[in-house]
Write a protein that holds these residues in place. Sequence first.
Motif, PDB file in Angstrom:
ATOM      1  N   THR A 301       0.919  -1.173   0.049  1.00  0.00           N
ATOM      2  CA  THR A 301      -0.063   0.161  -0.295  1.00  0.00           C
ATOM      3  C   THR A 301       0.825   1.274  -0.124  1.00  0.00           C
ATOM      4  N   ALA A 302       1.990   1.198   0.816  1.00  0.00           N
ATOM      5  CA  ALA A 302       2.750   2.455   0.917  1.00  0.00           C
ATOM      6  C   ALA A 302       3.420   2.847  -0.062  1.00  0.00           C
ATOM      7  N   ALA A 303       4.289   1.997  -0.693  1.00  0.00           N
ATOM      8  CA  ALA A 303       4.937   2.268  -2.128  1.00  0.00           C
ATOM      9  C   ALA A 303       4.425   1.812  -3.347  1.00  0.00           C
ATOM     10  N   VAL A 304       3.213   1.248  -3.183  1.00  0.00           N
ATOM     11  CA  VAL A 304       2.619   0.621  -4.467  1.00  0.00           C
ATOM     12  C   VAL A 304       3.435  -0.395  -5.185  1.00  0.00           C
ATOM     13  N   ILE A 305       4.506  -0.037  -6.074  1.00  0.00           N
ATOM     14  CA  ILE A 305       5.664  -1.130  -6.569  1.00  0.00           C
ATOM     15  C   ILE A 305       6.832  -0.491  -6.081  1.00  0.00           C
ATOM     16  N   SER A 306       7.705  -1.395  -5.873  1.00  0.00           N
ATOM     17  CA  SER A 306       9.318  -1.035  -5.686  1.00  0.00           C
ATOM     18  C   SER A 306       9.954  -1.789  -6.216  1.00  0.00           C
ATOM     19  N   PRO A 307      10.582  -1.453  -7.302  1.00  0.00           N
ATOM     20  CA  PRO A 307      11.498  -2.286  -8.152  1.00  0.00           C
ATOM     21  C   PRO A 307      12.822  -2.515  -7.275  1.00  0.00           C
ATOM     22  N   VAL A 308      13.340  -3.733  -7.384  1.00  0.00           N
ATOM     23  CA  VAL A 308      14.485  -4.406  -6.539  1.00  0.00           C
ATOM     24  C   VAL A 308      15.710  -4.136  -7.540  1.00  0.00           C
ATOM     25  N   GLY A 309      16.788  -3.771  -7.302  1.00  0.00           N
ATOM     26  CA  GLY A 309      17.842  -3.788  -8.301  1.00  0.00           C
ATOM     27  C   GLY A 309      19.084  -4.550  -7.823  1.00  0.00           C
ATOM     28  N   GLU A 310      19.078  -4.895  -6.549  1.00  0.00           N
ATOM     29  CA  GLU A 310      20.176  -5.650  -6.122  1.00  0.00           C
ATOM     30  C   GLU A 310      19.774  -6.491  -4.893  1.00  0.00           C
ATOM     31  N   LEU A 311      20.074  -8.085  -5.078  1.00  0.00           N
ATOM     32  CA  LEU A 311      19.953  -8.805  -3.821  1.00  0.00           C
ATOM     33  C   LEU A 311      21.291  -9.306  -3.296  1.00  0.00           C
ATOM     34  N   SER A 312      21.333  -9.582  -1.996  1.00  0.00           N
ATOM     35  CA  SER A 312      22.538 -10.048  -1.363  1.00  0.00           C
ATOM     36  C   SER A 312      22.203 -11.209  -0.742  1.00  0.00           C
ATOM     37  N   TRP A 313      22.932 -12.251  -1.030  1.00  0.00           N
ATOM     38  CA  TRP A 313      22.423 -13.581  -0.098  1.00  0.00           C
ATOM     39  C   TRP A 313      23.729 -14.340   0.186  1.00  0.00           C
ATOM     40  N   LYS A 314      23.984 -14.546   1.242  1.00  0.00           N
ATOM     41  CA  LYS A 314      25.102 -15.359   1.631  1.00  0.00           C
ATOM     42  C   LYS A 314      26.533 -14.687   1.031  1.00  0.00           C
ATOM     43  N   GLY A 315      26.393 -13.106   1.038  1.00  0.00           N
ATOM     44  CA  GLY A 315      27.602 -12.580   0.571  1.00  0.00           C
ATOM     45  C   GLY A 315      27.765 -12.409  -0.680  1.00  0.00           C
ATOM     46  N   LYS A 316      26.852 -13.010  -1.515  1.00  0.00           N
ATOM     47  CA  LYS A 316      26.797 -12.926  -2.898  1.00  0.00           C
ATOM     48  C   LYS A 316      25.696 -12.132  -3.469  1.00  0.00           C
ATOM     49  N   LYS A 317      26.329 -11.081  -4.255  1.00  0.00           N
ATOM     50  CA  LYS A 317      25.395  -9.813  -4.608  1.00  0.00           C
ATOM     51  C   LYS A 317      25.011 -10.182  -6.124  1.00  0.00           C
ATOM     52  N   ILE A 318      23.685  -9.958  -6.602  1.00  0.00           N
ATOM     53  CA  ILE A 318      23.332 -10.026  -7.861  1.00  0.00           C
ATOM     54  C   ILE A 318      22.627  -8.714  -8.345  1.00  0.00           C
ATOM     55  N   THR A 319      22.898  -8.367  -9.253  1.00  0.00           N
ATOM     56  CA  THR A 319      22.252  -6.972  -9.825  1.00  0.00           C
ATOM     57  C   THR A 319      21.074  -7.458 -10.894  1.00  0.00           C
ATOM     58  N   ILE A 320      19.850  -6.934 -10.794  1.00  0.00           N
ATOM     59  CA  ILE A 320      18.611  -7.318 -11.729  1.00  0.00           C
ATOM     60  C   ILE A 320      18.504  -6.382 -12.504  1.00  0.00           C
ATOM     61  N   ASN A 321      18.266  -6.544 -13.711  1.00  0.00           N
ATOM     62  CA  ASN A 321      18.121  -5.659 -14.909  1.00  0.00           C
ATOM     63  C   ASN A 321      18.845  -4.499 -15.037  1.00  0.00           C
ATOM     64  N   ASN A 322      20.106  -4.610 -14.685  1.00  0.00           N
ATOM     65  CA  ASN A 322      21.280  -3.495 -14.857  1.00  0.00           C
ATOM     66  C   ASN A 322      20.909  -2.528 -13.923  1.00  0.00           C
ATOM     67  N   ASN A 323      20.057  -2.923 -12.678  1.00  0.00           N
ATOM     68  CA  ASN A 323      19.758  -1.838 -11.370  1.00  0.00           C
ATOM     69  C   ASN A 323      18.909  -0.810 -12.220  1.00  0.00           C
ATOM     70  N   GLN A 324      18.202  -1.460 -13.186  1.00  0.00           N
ATOM     71  CA  GLN A 324      17.132  -0.201 -14.036  1.00  0.00           C
ATOM     72  C   GLN A 324      15.727  -0.835 -13.617  1.00  0.00           C
ATOM     73  N   ILE A 325      14.874   0.397 -13.429  1.00  0.00           N
ATOM     74  CA  ILE A 325      13.458  -0.200 -13.165  1.00  0.00           C
ATOM     75  C   ILE A 325      12.933  -1.039 -14.562  1.00  0.00           C
ATOM     76  N   GLY A 326      12.300  -2.215 -14.251  1.00  0.00           N
ATOM     77  CA  GLY A 326      11.990  -3.015 -15.369  1.00  0.00           C
ATOM     78  C   GLY A 326      10.623  -2.692 -16.135  1.00  0.00           C
ATOM     79  N   GLU A 327      10.562  -3.156 -17.239  1.00  0.00           N
ATOM     80  CA  GLU A 327       9.367  -2.725 -17.995  1.00  0.00           C
ATOM     81  C   GLU A 327       7.814  -3.137 -17.247  1.00  0.00           C
ATOM     82  N   THR A 328       8.046  -4.414 -16.545  1.00  0.00           N
ATOM     83  CA  THR A 328       6.722  -4.799 -15.993  1.00  0.00           C
ATOM     84  C   THR A 328       6.515  -3.901 -14.705  1.00  0.00           C
ATOM     85  N   SER A 329       7.565  -3.700 -13.980  1.00  0.00           N
ATOM     86  CA  SER A 329       7.516  -2.838 -12.788  1.00  0.00           C
ATOM     87  C   SER A 329       6.876  -1.685 -13.022  1.00  0.00           C
TER      88      SER A 329
END
Length: 357
Positions: A301-329
Amino acid sequence: MTDIAVTLADKRGTLPAEDKLGFGKIFTDHMFAMDYVEGKGWHNARIVPYGDYDISPAAMVLHYGQAIFEGMKAFRTEDNRIVMYRPMDHLKRFNNSADILTIPRMDIDVVHAGLRQLVELEKHWVPKALGTSLYIRPFVISIDPYVGVKVAEQYTLFIILSPVGAYYASGFKPVKIKVEEHFARAVKGGLGEAKTPANYAASLKASEVAKEEGYTQVLWLDAIEKKYIEEVGTMNIFFKINDEIITPELDGSILNGITRRSVLQVAKSWGMKATERRISIAEVYEAHAKGQLQEVFGSGTAAVISPVGELSWKGKKITINNNQIGETSQKLFDYITGLQQGRVADKFGWVEEVAKL
């Protein structure tokens, strides 16, 4: 229909500059309240001036946390109508949270009538700029002056209103999220499905640690295996993999988000494949390694849609969609905010007009 008594404030405030609103720090002139006493039920529905509320230091909510809340919004459309977004769906979820916390169910028609009357009274507080809204916070607290452990017999329901700007000060752009490996928020059979203060208290430590490390929020995994994705601290989460939108299925530990439902319905109406199922963090990382992870975004409700550009899990970072807002988002954000602010035709029947300016 229950009569709602109205006591007007002696002085009326004014809406601040819309670029100075922030989130959740400014409140309107009036609030709705209603009481519950065992044997009498919910009664004394009223609108009164916004102000402090006295409770006993022994009030049960302060000791055992028997409380629930909701969050919804009202908007000013381009033609100066005041509308609310899916209010009855929010109030139905409010009652579901009440069931989980053993709080007496409310007549949501009465609450809805009080909410409409309150928003109409405070309509001059609804900002107009894109990204702004009137945030609506219904909540119930247990007020018995008793420090023994039992289900309370007395409650008060409030609705307060707050004109707000964008939830994220940085605006609509990708955020960085840490996948939580150590802390646990909720388990099946617990409170995870309810909007209750305890769930948010349980998330604070992990959120503070993540912020110290430069992340906006945490992504929670299941509390048992630390394997399957649940939700973000203040949002449900979606993954677009091979043109399929996937979100974790509801299993009792995930909030049944109203915006989550909107995303699923809208995506399906566009002919997209939208799936609710169990999904592991390992699957997400594997999809990224194969070049199949196209987008990640949260909904709430607060943000409506919030694109995610980076995830970090067990010290491994991945960048999603070149850290850009995706078409669907972007498309979902534009569509849902367009519905809310009257720029898009409401074919779903989600927008309820309250007043005109």
